[in-house]
Design an enzyme around this catalytic site. Structure first.
Site, mmCIF file in Angstrom:
data_model
loop_
_atom_site.group_PDB
_atom_site.id
_atom_site.type_symbol
_atom_site.label_atom_id
_atom_site.label_comp_id
_atom_site.label_asym_id
_atom_site.label_seq_id
_atom_site.Cartn_x
_atom_site.Cartn_y
_atom_site.Cartn_z
ATOM 1 N N VAL A 97 0.859 -1.194 0.000
ATOM 2 C CA VAL A 97 0.000 0.000 0.000
ATOM 3 C C VAL A 97 0.888 1.234 0.000
ATOM 4 O O VAL A 97 1.737 1.398 0.877
ATOM 5 C CB VAL A 97 -0.933 0.011 1.232
ATOM 6 C CG1 VAL A 97 -1.766 1.290 1.257
ATOM 7 C CG2 VAL A 97 -1.829 -1.222 1.237
ATOM 8 N N HIS A 101 3.118 3.768 6.134
ATOM 9 C CA HIS A 101 2.630 3.087 7.332
ATOM 10 C C HIS A 101 3.771 2.391 8.031
ATOM 11 O O HIS A 101 4.727 1.942 7.403
ATOM 12 C CB HIS A 101 1.518 2.089 6.998
ATOM 13 C CG HIS A 101 1.856 1.080 5.939
ATOM 14 N ND1 HIS A 101 1.927 1.400 4.595
ATOM 15 C CD2 HIS A 101 2.139 -0.246 6.021
ATOM 16 C CE1 HIS A 101 2.232 0.304 3.898
ATOM 17 N NE2 HIS A 101 2.373 -0.706 4.747
ATOM 18 N N MET A 102 3.639 2.295 9.329
ATOM 19 C CA MET A 102 4.636 1.624 10.171
ATOM 20 C C MET A 102 3.994 0.388 10.761
ATOM 21 O O MET A 102 2.941 0.468 11.388
ATOM 22 C CB MET A 102 5.073 2.593 11.271
ATOM 23 C CG MET A 102 5.988 2.014 12.305
ATOM 24 S SD MET A 102 6.299 3.249 13.612
ATOM 25 C CE MET A 102 7.576 4.219 12.819
ATOM 26 N N HIS A 103 4.620 -0.759 10.522
ATOM 27 C CA HIS A 103 4.151 -1.988 11.147
ATOM 28 C C HIS A 103 4.639 -2.024 12.597
ATOM 29 O O HIS A 103 5.826 -1.786 12.850
ATOM 30 C CB HIS A 103 4.715 -3.222 10.428
ATOM 31 C CG HIS A 103 4.312 -3.348 8.992
ATOM 32 N ND1 HIS A 103 3.245 -4.106 8.576
ATOM 33 C CD2 HIS A 103 4.842 -2.808 7.862
ATOM 34 C CE1 HIS A 103 3.133 -4.043 7.260
ATOM 35 N NE2 HIS A 103 4.095 -3.259 6.797
#
Lengths: 119, 119
Positions: A97, A101-103
């Site tokens: 995506v 974003h940070m996992h």
């Protein structure tokens, strides 16, 4: 908002997600394909495609992502047991995506995080 | 500086490292046990033990780490092919050195980044 971005649609309330935290800069929700007992995505509300697209004006947003990771880690009970933060950028990383974003991963001993084969 | 911290000793020039970048807030050097063709550690000069120890006053430092990751990724020729940023925090993550650091990995397709077994 990017109309074709699934994370923008989640932020807009147009797509479902198991949201565990939200404030005026960041949202956090469970990954739908968890890779650990705790696997949450920490996502800026602003549509930024990837790390490559970060600029000085995003400094506070980046910090807020870490702050939210701390808060969520504590809420999930993994502050002391440990957790991993992962941000993938581009093809070799497996980024799927293209909304930054940070996992946040934890809840069990975590495995390798590099190339498939040890070099 | 923490006397017993290997990263503080590298920063102070008291321990060797293959340094690829340094400014007034951040140093970057090659990991001595690389897990990918490119594996560089992005490290704040200030001794901060882990993500759990980050506070509002470190906001700019966190941003500078990302900015340096961008610069180093470009210098290493992996800006377009992709890279992964990993910050481990505490036991389950496998954090070994308790001086905050961000792994910058790339140069080949990267593998899993979660728990040992898919849950």
């Amino acid at each position: 908002m990017a109309r074709d971005c699934i994370f923008c649609r989640i932020i807009a309330g147009e797509a479902p997600a198991d949201v565990v935290y939200r404030d005026d800069a960041v949202i956090a929700f469970k990954d739908i394909m968890p890779r650990a007992p705790v696997h949450i995505l920490v996502v800026p509300l602003e549509h930024i495609a990837s790390v490559n697209d970060l600029a000085e004006k995003h400094a506070q947003t980046v910090w807020r992502m870490f702050r939210v990771a701390q808060v969520v880690a504590e809420k999930q009970g993994i502050k002391s047991t440990g957790y991993r933060l992962v941000v993938n950028n581009g093809p070799d990383s497996g980024q799927v995506v293209f909304h930054l974003h940070m996992h946040l991963l934890g809840g069990a001993p975590l495995g390798p995080f590099g190339a498939y084969r040890r070099i």
